[in-house]
Design a protein around this motif. Structure first.
Motif, PDB file in Angstrom:
ATOM      1  N   ASP A  76     -23.152 -28.781   7.422  1.00 55.69           N
ATOM      2  CA  ASP A  76     -23.583 -29.682   6.360  1.00 55.69           C
ATOM      3  C   ASP A  76     -23.557 -31.087   6.943  1.00 55.69           C
ATOM      4  N   LEU A  77     -24.696 -31.736   6.952  1.00 52.86           N
ATOM      5  CA  LEU A  77     -24.841 -32.999   7.660  1.00 52.86           C
ATOM      6  C   LEU A  77     -24.182 -34.172   6.948  1.00 52.86           C
ATOM      7  N   ASP A  78     -23.528 -33.937   5.793  1.00 54.30           N
ATOM      8  CA  ASP A  78     -22.756 -35.027   5.207  1.00 54.30           C
ATOM      9  C   ASP A  78     -21.470 -35.287   6.001  1.00 54.30           C
ATOM     10  N   VAL A  79     -21.224 -34.473   7.031  1.00 53.95           N
ATOM     11  CA  VAL A  79     -20.105 -34.733   7.939  1.00 53.95           C
ATOM     12  C   VAL A  79     -20.373 -35.977   8.788  1.00 53.95           C
ATOM     13  N   LEU A  80     -21.652 -36.393   8.859  1.00 60.81           N
ATOM     14  CA  LEU A  80     -22.038 -37.526   9.698  1.00 60.81           C
ATOM     15  C   LEU A  80     -21.825 -38.859   8.980  1.00 60.81           C
ATOM     16  N   ALA A  81     -21.721 -39.905   9.772  1.00 62.92           N
ATOM     17  CA  ALA A  81     -21.607 -41.262   9.233  1.00 62.92           C
ATOM     18  C   ALA A  81     -22.902 -41.653   8.515  1.00 62.92           C
ATOM     19  N   PRO A  82     -22.826 -42.574   7.557  1.00 60.35           N
ATOM     20  CA  PRO A  82     -23.989 -42.927   6.742  1.00 60.35           C
ATOM     21  C   PRO A  82     -25.201 -43.419   7.524  1.00 60.35           C
ATOM     22  N   ASP A  83     -25.007 -43.992   8.707  1.00 60.31           N
ATOM     23  CA  ASP A  83     -26.145 -44.513   9.469  1.00 60.31           C
ATOM     24  C   ASP A  83     -26.813 -43.457  10.344  1.00 60.31           C
ATOM     25  N   GLN A  84     -26.353 -42.200  10.252  1.00 58.54           N
ATOM     26  CA  GLN A  84     -26.863 -41.152  11.126  1.00 58.54           C
ATOM     27  C   GLN A  84     -27.955 -40.299  10.480  1.00 58.54           C
ATOM     28  N   ILE A  85     -27.879 -40.107   9.166  1.00 61.09           N
ATOM     29  CA  ILE A  85     -28.834 -39.245   8.467  1.00 61.09           C
ATOM     30  C   ILE A  85     -28.843 -39.588   6.989  1.00 61.09           C
ATOM     31  N   ARG A  86     -29.952 -39.359   6.337  1.00 65.43           N
ATOM     32  CA  ARG A  86     -30.035 -39.580   4.903  1.00 65.43           C
ATOM     33  C   ARG A  86     -29.571 -38.314   4.190  1.00 65.43           C
ATOM     34  N   THR A  87     -28.512 -38.433   3.428  1.00 63.67           N
ATOM     35  CA  THR A  87     -27.958 -37.271   2.752  1.00 63.67           C
ATOM     36  C   THR A  87     -27.287 -37.720   1.459  1.00 63.67           C
ATOM     37  N   VAL A  88     -26.497 -36.840   0.839  1.00 63.16           N
ATOM     38  CA  VAL A  88     -25.866 -37.168  -0.434  1.00 63.16           C
ATOM     39  C   VAL A  88     -24.372 -36.918  -0.352  1.00 63.16           C
ATOM     40  N   PHE A  89     -23.685 -37.286  -1.438  1.00 62.42           N
ATOM     41  CA  PHE A  89     -22.235 -37.169  -1.555  1.00 62.42           C
ATOM     42  C   PHE A  89     -21.558 -38.139  -0.577  1.00 62.42           C
ATOM     43  N   ASP A  90     -20.255 -38.212  -0.644  1.00 65.86           N
ATOM     44  CA  ASP A  90     -19.546 -39.075   0.291  1.00 65.86           C
ATOM     45  C   ASP A  90     -19.636 -38.471   1.683  1.00 65.86           C
ATOM     46  N   ARG A  91     -19.628 -39.333   2.681  1.00 64.74           N
ATOM     47  CA  ARG A  91     -19.890 -38.909   4.041  1.00 64.74           C
ATOM     48  C   ARG A  91     -18.676 -39.035   4.947  1.00 64.74           C
ATOM     49  N   GLY A  92     -18.759 -38.318   6.060  1.00 59.52           N
ATOM     50  CA  GLY A  92     -17.747 -38.451   7.089  1.00 59.52           C
ATOM     51  C   GLY A  92     -18.046 -39.656   7.971  1.00 59.52           C
ATOM     52  N   ASN A  93     -17.393 -39.697   9.135  1.00 60.26           N
ATOM     53  CA  ASN A  93     -17.606 -40.827  10.052  1.00 60.26           C
ATOM     54  C   ASN A  93     -18.051 -40.356  11.426  1.00 60.26           C
ATOM     55  N   MET A  94     -18.501 -39.116  11.523  1.00 58.17           N
ATOM     56  CA  MET A  94     -18.892 -38.551  12.810  1.00 58.17           C
ATOM     57  C   MET A  94     -20.260 -39.081  13.237  1.00 58.17           C
ATOM     58  N   LYS A  95     -20.395 -39.384  14.519  1.00 55.36           N
ATOM     59  CA  LYS A  95     -21.687 -39.751  15.083  1.00 55.36           C
ATOM     60  C   LYS A  95     -22.432 -38.482  15.500  1.00 55.36           C
ATOM     61  N   ALA A  96     -23.755 -38.576  15.520  1.00 56.49           N
ATOM     62  CA  ALA A  96     -24.569 -37.402  15.830  1.00 56.49           C
ATOM     63  C   ALA A  96     -24.218 -36.817  17.194  1.00 56.49           C
ATOM     64  N   GLU A  97     -23.985 -37.665  18.189  1.00 57.63           N
ATOM     65  CA  GLU A  97     -23.666 -37.169  19.532  1.00 57.63           C
ATOM     66  C   GLU A  97     -22.390 -36.339  19.527  1.00 57.63           C
ATOM     67  N   LYS A  98     -21.419 -36.750  18.734  1.00 56.72           N
ATOM     68  CA  LYS A  98     -20.180 -35.975  18.619  1.00 56.72           C
ATOM     69  C   LYS A  98     -20.448 -34.615  18.001  1.00 56.72           C
ATOM     70  N   LEU A  99     -21.297 -34.588  16.987  1.00 56.66           N
ATOM     71  CA  LEU A  99     -21.647 -33.315  16.367  1.00 56.66           C
ATOM     72  C   LEU A  99     -22.376 -32.417  17.364  1.00 56.66           C
ATOM     73  N   TYR A 100     -23.303 -32.972  18.130  1.00 51.31           N
ATOM     74  CA  TYR A 100     -24.004 -32.172  19.129  1.00 51.31           C
ATOM     75  C   TYR A 100     -23.012 -31.575  20.132  1.00 51.31           C
ATOM     76  N   ASN A 101     -22.039 -32.372  20.540  1.00 55.39           N
ATOM     77  CA  ASN A 101     -21.039 -31.883  21.486  1.00 55.39           C
ATOM     78  C   ASN A 101     -20.210 -30.748  20.893  1.00 55.39           C
ATOM     79  N   LEU A 102     -19.868 -30.876  19.618  1.00 54.32           N
ATOM     80  CA  LEU A 102     -19.125 -29.816  18.942  1.00 54.32           C
ATOM     81  C   LEU A 102     -19.912 -28.513  18.940  1.00 54.32           C
ATOM     82  N   VAL A 103     -21.172 -28.599  18.529  1.00 56.65           N
ATOM     83  CA  VAL A 103     -22.008 -27.401  18.452  1.00 56.65           C
ATOM     84  C   VAL A 103     -22.202 -26.809  19.844  1.00 56.65           C
ATOM     85  N   GLU A 104     -22.345 -27.661  20.845  1.00 49.99           N
ATOM     86  CA  GLU A 104     -22.496 -27.189  22.222  1.00 49.99           C
ATOM     87  C   GLU A 104     -21.247 -26.437  22.683  1.00 49.99           C
ATOM     88  N   GLN A 105     -20.074 -26.963  22.332  1.00 50.24           N
ATOM     89  CA  GLN A 105     -18.826 -26.283  22.696  1.00 50.24           C
ATOM     90  C   GLN A 105     -18.739 -24.911  22.035  1.00 50.24           C
TER      91      GLN A 105
END
Length: 285
Positions: free
Chosen positions: A196-225
């Protein structure tokens, strides 16, 4: 364990979902565009749905015998993951479930798991009960990543001793990947992944609900791992929307919710690149 090749689906439940399908099609992806609620629009007047309806809706739309990656839009549709996992059951009799999200989506006491309705914030426990998510003793093969809280206090007494998790990693800490490696070792080799992309910081993607503070690159690294260490049985990505619905940030107190709208939203193109980059990692291309 050998698994079939990937099949991509765009679950088009609203105009944003259609835009996601159009984007991936325009980029040359072989993606099947489906409308799970066509003829069933009345079901979405209230986002609480019978679990069986969600399962049937997905079964009619996601017909492949291959591994699949399902893309959808608004976070209000995250409970479709219940139906997607039930569909993935055909590929494995036991798998781990990895939930990357700013929310744990565990709300509800689960007192009637046979008939309980589900919604976007209340489906994970029933999913683990009904799908082929593994269990070792009392511990579910379930890993949360990025959630702001593990469980509300009132739920701890309800779940203690009956619903333990493989792991919980809330927020971003310096030893995240070390923690991820340890937690992944405790899961089965085969996993289902939902993002669920609301895990990302507000400047990373347009989404709803309160957001996390993760940057997209960090998420990519997580998925890669995860991709490197586990065999992803199937997956889904959810979160993009142009909805003007206020974002609600629960402050953990009785006062409830606060509006946390942003003045500027990331562009459609930037948002789609996030979907595309995660899809490439999951599919291995």
């Amino acid at each position: 364990m050998e698994l079939p090749e990937w099949k991509m689906y765009s679950l088009e439940l609203d105009n944003d979902g259609k835009d996601i399908g159009t984007y991936f099609q325009s980029q040359g992806y072989d993606i099947e565009r489906v409308k799970p609620i066509e003829g069933k629009e009345s079901l979405l007047l209230n986002f609480y749905l019978p679990a069986k309806s969600v399962e049937d809706m997905i079964a009619e739309s996601v017909t492949t015998k291959e591994k699949f990656l399902a893309l959808s839009s608004h976070g209000n549709y995250h409970h479709l993951t219940y139906g997607l996992c039930k569909r993935a059951d055909r590929l494995s009799k036991r798998y781990g479930y990895i939930h990357i999200d700013h929310h744990n989506d565990l709300f509800g006491d689960g007192s009637d798991l046979d008939t309980e309705d589900i919604h976007c914030g209340k489906f994970v426990r029933k999913l683990c009960h009904d799908a082929n998510v593994g269990k070792t003793g009392l511990r579910r093969d379930l890993l949360f990543i990025g959630t702001k809280v593990m469980l509300p206090y009132y739920m701890l007494t309800q779940y203690a001793g009956e619903f333990l998790f493989t792991g919980f990693m809330g927020g971003i800490v310096s030893d995240l990947f070390c923690s991820l490696e340890r937690n992944l070792e405790r899961l089965p080799d085969v996993v289902y992944l939902t993002v669920d992309l609301d895990v990302l910081a507000p400047d990373q993607i347009r989404t709803v609900f309160d957001r996390g503070n993760m940057k997209a690159e960090k998420l990519y690294n997580l998925v890669e791992q995860i991709k490197q260490r586990k065999n992803i049985i199937s997956a889904d990505i959810v979160g993009y929307t142009t909805s003007n619905q206020p974002r609600s940030a629960y402050d953990g107190k009785s006062e409830g919710f606060e509006d946390v709208r942003d003045e500027e939203e990331p562009s459609f193109e930037k948002s789609m690149k996030v979907y595309e980059n995660i899809a490439r990692i999951i599919r291995g291309n």
